[in-house]
Design an enzyme around this catalytic site. Structure first.
Site, PDB file in Angstrom:
ATOM      1  N   ASN A  34       0.807  -1.238   0.000  1.00 30.68           N
ATOM      2  CA  ASN A  34       0.000   0.000   0.000  1.00 30.68           C
ATOM      3  C   ASN A  34       0.839   1.287   0.000  1.00 30.68           C
ATOM      4  OD1 ASN A  34       0.852  -0.313   2.632  1.00 30.68           O
ATOM      5  ND2 ASN A  34      -1.102   0.243   3.557  1.00 30.68           N
ATOM      6  N   GLU A  70       5.698  -3.460  11.539  1.00 30.09           N
ATOM      7  CA  GLU A  70       4.431  -2.735  11.570  1.00 30.09           C
ATOM      8  C   GLU A  70       3.426  -3.639  10.902  1.00 30.09           C
ATOM      9  OE1 GLU A  70       4.094   0.729   9.076  1.00 30.09           O
ATOM     10  OE2 GLU A  70       1.945   0.701   9.405  1.00 30.09           O
ATOM     11  N   CYS A 101      -3.041   0.701   7.163  1.00 33.18           N
ATOM     12  CA  CYS A 101      -3.074   0.093   8.491  1.00 33.18           C
ATOM     13  C   CYS A 101      -3.655   1.081   9.497  1.00 33.18           C
ATOM     14  CB  CYS A 101      -1.687  -0.372   8.899  1.00 33.18           C
ATOM     15  SG  CYS A 101      -0.488   0.928   8.825  1.00 33.18           S
TER      16      CYS A 101
END
Ligand code: G3H
Length: 496
Positions: free
Chosen positions: A169, A264, A298
């Site tokens: 992304n 992450e 996220c």
């Protein structure tokens, strides 16, 4: 156009090459990995399918290059990073075009990603010079029982080879957020881009190549995760892994050796809206937070926990804004674009159907064409629905009506994730109490969750990650402390 102009040398026929020892080369596998365009659902690009043998060679090269890079003066490392940042920003258009085709990111957001990346690299160079340019000096007699017979000098030294694995992304931005801190700190890089997003990453790597970094310092391998994924993450030549992505990160952390990890992973970022909130502000942020890049962040708002007394008004305000979102191809700069893959669209659809069966209120009709899913707000979601807990990574946002702040906090904290959360209220005291109670790495007060600005600390609790990011924290994480102790003669000897 991808692979044209200054980027011509990164391509061979219709396949992009990989980058090792300062050169663009073809894999000996003779195989290529196709990259699907999420909008057309046809092959857009092809990249080399590297082999494990090639990974071994890359690791050796990176290890050797790092040794002399660590001795390169800090100001010279910073100078090269500034140069790379300028080249990257200068070529934002062709790189953004790759993002549009590979990951269906809206055209303007794609340009923003590249520019933001250039800024991140420059800031990193400056911050690195500041924080790595200083060390500590300790004297021994501050600890009981000691005389002043020892001087301790501490400084930060590099870890070695950093393996950087960014997600689809933000393939460029989350690649440079790993590369730039690693390089300024004196590490070398082995970069493994996601398949979708790989071509944008290869263009970005070429900008670093053109800046003139030493051969072998930055390397980028492409290929199938099934062939080289575990091989890379379990490779004994890797001294640090910086990974952004989904569940794979948990598997990596179990398999990786005794090395620093920066992970992450996902998030189920909750937005708690209290009775006294500015509802227009909350609605604007919920829509921006929930639907930008079609919810594939996220840090997207992934569940709105709204006090029952204001829920009708807020849901109407959110719906008014959802109705204005444009839906279509990324080339048209639509707000909502096709999600990354068919399997992702199917997963989102599964969550929507589960909510339907269990009685959620559909504020819009569910609509899907190929990978394109129209924005959908689901009201009256209850905890027995999958969407109350799972991360759709798509343009679908659940609203859970709550009767107390505690109910909202308990829902947030019952999640396995703990990335970010937000609270909307006009009362700063209440906001602080909610922030303290939410088990997330960051809480935003009166704004949607977000990683940036990129020098802010960014971290997840629980299954959302390990280690803190943000420019300063990344530089620190990619170094270790080295001390030298100067032992002086005992005072009694010197006093005669
Ligand atoms: O998807 C994860 C990213 O770190 C989110 O970044 O908050 O800038 O969209 P962002």
């Amino acid at each position: 156009m991808a692979g044209r102009g200054i980027f011509a040398e990164i391509m061979d026929g219709d396949v992009f090459k990989y980058y090792v020892h300062g050169q663009w080369i073809k894999s000996s596998s003779g195989k290529a990995c196709p990259i699907m365009n999420p909008t057309t659902r046809k092959t857009q690009f092809k990249v080399q399918a590297c082999t494990q043998k090639e990974v071994n060679k890359v690791m050796d090269i990176a290890k050797t290059a790092q040794k002399s890079w660590a001795k390169t003066p800090l100001w010279k490392r910073a100078e090269l990073l500034h140069k790379a940042a300028a080249i990257l920003k200068q070529h934002s258009a062709p790189i953004a075009e790759c993002l549009v085709k590979e990951i269906a990111k809206p055209a303007k957001d794609s340009v923003t990603e590249v520019i933001r990346s250039g800024d991140l690299v420059s800031y990193c160079a400056e911050e690195g010079v500041r924080i790595l340019g200083e060390g500590k000096f300790l004297v021994s007699d501050s600890f009981p029982g000691n005389e002043r017979t020892k001087y301790c000098l501490t400084s930060k030294i590099p870890l070695g080879v950093v393996l950087a694995i960014p997600p689809f992304n933000y393939p460029v931005n989350l690649a440079v957020s790993k590369i730039a801190p690693a390089l300024i700190a004196g590490n070398s890089i082995v970069l493994k881009p996601p398949t979708q997003g790989a071509v944008a990453v290869l263009h970005m790597v070429h900008c670093f190549h053109l800046a003139g970094f030493p051969e072998g310092l930055i390397n980028c391998v492409t290929g199938k995760g099934s062939e080289i994924g575990d091989f890379l993450t379990m490779h004994p030549g890797v001294n640090c892994i910086s990974f952004t992505g989904g569940d794979t990160g948990i598997a990596i952390s179990k398999k990786a050796g005794m090395i620093p990890l920066q992970m992450e992973l996902g998030g189920k970022d909750a937005c708690i809206v209290l009775e006294d909130a500015d509802l227009d502000l909350a609605a604007a942020n919920i829509v921006k937070g929930g639907f930008s890049y079609s919810g594939q962040r996220c840090t997207a708002v992934k569940v709105a926990l709204v006090m029952e007394s204001i829920a009708n008004t807020l849901v109407k305000k959110i719906n008014d804004r959802v109705a204005k979102l444009t839906v279509g191809p990324p080339e048209n700069d639509s707000d909502i674009t096709p999600v990354i893959s068919e399997s992702s669209a199917n997963y989102i659809e599964g969550l929507v159907m589960d909510a339907k069966e269990k009685g959620a209120t559909f504020c819009q009709e569910y609509r899907r064409e190929g990978n394109l899913i129209w924005p959908l707000l689901l009201d009256n979601v209850r905890p027995d629905m999958r969407i109350a807990w799972e991360e759709p990574f798509g343009p679908v946002l659940p609203v859970i009506r709550i009767n107390s702040v505690e109910e909202g906090i308990n829902h947030c904290n019952a999640s396995n994730f703990g990335l970010q959360g937000c609270v909307f209220t006009r009362d700063i005291n209440k906001a602080m109490l909610v922030s303290d109670a939410m088990e997330t790495g960051t809480v935003q007060i009166n704004s949607a969750p977000a990683r940036g600005p990129d020098h802010f600390p960014f971290q997840g609790l629980k299954d959302s990650g390990i280690g803190s990011q943000g420019i300063t924290n990344s530089i620190n994480l990619m170094t270790k402390v080295k001390t030298t102790v100067i032992n002086l003669p005992m005072p009694s000897y010197t006093m005669g």
